[in-house]
Scaffold this motif. Structure first.
Motif, PDB file in Angstrom:
ATOM      1  N   LYS A  22       0.734  10.820  -6.210  1.00  0.00           N
ATOM      2  CA  LYS A  22       1.049   9.647  -5.404  1.00  0.00           C
ATOM      3  C   LYS A  22       0.840  10.031  -3.944  1.00  0.00           C
ATOM      4  O   LYS A  22       1.375  11.034  -3.477  1.00  0.00           O
ATOM      5  CB  LYS A  22       2.490   9.201  -5.627  1.00  0.00           C
ATOM      6  N   GLU A  24       1.006   8.714   0.044  1.00  0.00           N
ATOM      7  CA  GLU A  24       1.479   7.738   1.024  1.00  0.00           C
ATOM      8  C   GLU A  24       1.086   8.235   2.404  1.00  0.00           C
ATOM      9  O   GLU A  24       1.436   9.353   2.782  1.00  0.00           O
ATOM     10  CB  GLU A  24       2.991   7.567   0.941  1.00  0.00           C
ATOM     11  N   ASN A  26       1.255   7.708   6.464  1.00  0.00           N
ATOM     12  CA  ASN A  26       1.976   7.104   7.581  1.00  0.00           C
ATOM     13  C   ASN A  26       1.452   7.706   8.873  1.00  0.00           C
ATOM     14  O   ASN A  26       1.937   8.739   9.329  1.00  0.00           O
ATOM     15  CB  ASN A  26       3.482   7.356   7.466  1.00  0.00           C
TER      16      ASN A  26
END
Length: 80
Positions: A22, A24, A26
């Motif tokens: 996974k 992510e 930012n």
């Protein structure tokens, strides 16, 4: 960079086809969570976390050119 992480994890995991990743993003920080079977956790983390620490060191060194920081977390599939 994800390909590098997958390659290293696959070298140690007995069942690399069951590993999930996974990602992510930012800004300049990319969080990568590696989800493994319980039987593969010890093999990928290593004694006293030595393999996991080496994985983080390699990814950190390789990511210097991209200007991004990678945080790698290794979890069992039931810990989600």
């Amino acid at each position: 960079m994800l390909e590098l992480i997958k390659y290293i994890v696959n070298q140690f995991a007995e069942n690399p086809e069951t590993a999930e990743y996974k990602v992510e993003e930012n800004g300049n920080v990319v969080d990568v969570t590696v989800l493994l079977q319980e039987s593969d956790m010890g093999k990928v983390i290593g004694r006293q976390g030595k393999i996991a620490k080496a994985l983080r060191t390699i990814v950190n060194a390789a990511s210097k050119k991209s200007g991004k920081r990678y945080n790698i977390e290794i979890k069992g599939k039931d810990e989600q």
